[in-house]
Design a protein around this motif. Structure first.
Motif, short mmCIF file in Angstrom:
data_model
loop_
_atom_site.label_atom_id
_atom_site.label_comp_id
_atom_site.label_asym_id
_atom_site.label_seq_id
_atom_site.Cartn_x
_atom_site.Cartn_y
_atom_site.Cartn_z
N LEU A 1 0.80 -1.22 0.00
CA LEU A 1 0.00 0.00 0.00
C LEU A 1 0.84 1.27 0.00
N GLU A 2 2.04 1.18 0.55
CA GLU A 2 2.88 2.39 0.55
C GLU A 2 3.14 2.86 -0.88
N THR A 3 3.39 1.88 -1.76
CA THR A 3 3.61 2.22 -3.18
C THR A 3 2.30 2.54 -3.88
N LEU A 4 1.29 1.68 -3.65
CA LEU A 4 0.01 1.83 -4.33
C LEU A 4 -0.64 3.18 -4.04
N LEU A 5 -0.67 3.57 -2.76
CA LEU A 5 -1.36 4.79 -2.38
C LEU A 5 -0.52 6.05 -2.61
N ASP A 6 0.72 5.84 -3.02
CA ASP A 6 1.58 6.97 -3.37
C ASP A 6 1.74 7.08 -4.89
N SER A 7 0.80 6.47 -5.61
CA SER A 7 0.88 6.45 -7.07
C SER A 7 -0.12 7.38 -7.74
#
Length: 280
Positions: free
Chosen positions: A26-32
């Protein structure tokens, strides 16, 4: 207000443990999500997330259809029934989420449309792969992806392999059905052309459902797939019409007129023609 007490068994020390956020990335997903309008327009976030979620669903559909093709190649139709039932449900999610984008009014979209430049959903490589897997082959599409050789090569690989329907027809031929050679050995990079010989086989399957149950069931699963795909196409066209009218698309297409032409494309033509033939 009633309060639910924390249960004693709930894990609270998650140091160096697999967590929900870590498992899902989610760190990557929600920072996309990176709006580029300046100042940022409120509705650009909606536009980005709408398309990102579509791409996630496309990824799952591709995962499922590649598995379905592998099963057919192994002469096993049964796993396909579950797979295609799942794909149908995913398609309904994709169809339903157009209603979210429809809350974007023309006035709101015009505030940030210019920041897209030439970016367009037409350039979705996953969508193009999905079209290729379903049989809508078009070698010219590869030119759009010349900017990214790895993406172009991936699409070229799918373009030059049998589609889902091609593999089903090859399966039927291996089963002893008189499928014409022209339908099972051809240039896979070209669109499938309806065949009278294939239609005769499909008619036989539909006239003897008890004797041909697995093939008949597969035909109906494929019809579900195509109908839901066409409903998605139609909803896409109407959403575009609602938001931008008859303007040209950001990718250079004619917009609504271009999308409308796709509604005439059939992936599995004999599965429609047999409905006219039966009982005639």
């Amino acid at each position: 207000m009633k309060k639910r007490e924390m249960e004693k068994g709930i894990h609270t020390d998650l140091t160096e443990q697999m967590t929900y956020e870590g498992y899902l990335g989610l760190e990557t997903l929600l920072d996309s999500q990176h709006p580029v309008s300046d100042p940022m327009h409120h509705d650009e976030m909606l536009f980005i997330i709408q398309h990102q979620t579509s791409e996630l669903w496309f990824k799952l559909i591709l995962h499922e259809l590649h598995a379905a093709i592998a099963s057919i190649q192994q002469d096993a139709l049964e796993p396909c029934f579950k797979i295609l039932s799942r794909v149908k449900q995913i398609q309904q999610q994709l169809y339903g989420q157009w209603s979210v984008l429809e809350t974007l009014t023309p006035s709101e979209y015009m505030e940030f449309r210019h920041v897209l430049g030439r970016a367009s959903g037409f350039q979705s490589s996953q969508y193009r792969e999905l079209e290729f897997l379903l049989g809508n082959k078009d070698p010219d599409i590869l030119r759009v992806f010349a900017y990214s050789p790895p993406v172009r090569d991936r699409l070229a690989s799918v373009l030059n392999k049998p589609s889902l329907y091609d593999e089903f027809l090859r399966f039927l031929k291996r089963r002893g059905y008189p499928i014409p050679e022209a339908a099972t050995e051809r240039d896979w990079s070209q669109p499938y052309i309806e065949s009278a010989g294939v239609l005769a086989v499909i008619k036989t399957i539909y006239k003897g459902t008890d004797r041909n149950w697995d093939a008949y069931n597969m035909c109906e699963k494929l019809i579900d797939l195509e109908v839901n795909f066409q409903l998605w196409r139609f909803r896409h066209m109407k959403t575009v019409e609602r938001i931008i009218g008859y303007k040209a698309g950001t990718g250079g297409s004619s917009g609504v007129a271009f999308l409308r032409k796709a509604l005439d494309i059939q992936f599995f033509p004999e599965l429609y023609s047999v409905r006219t033939e039966l009982g005639s």
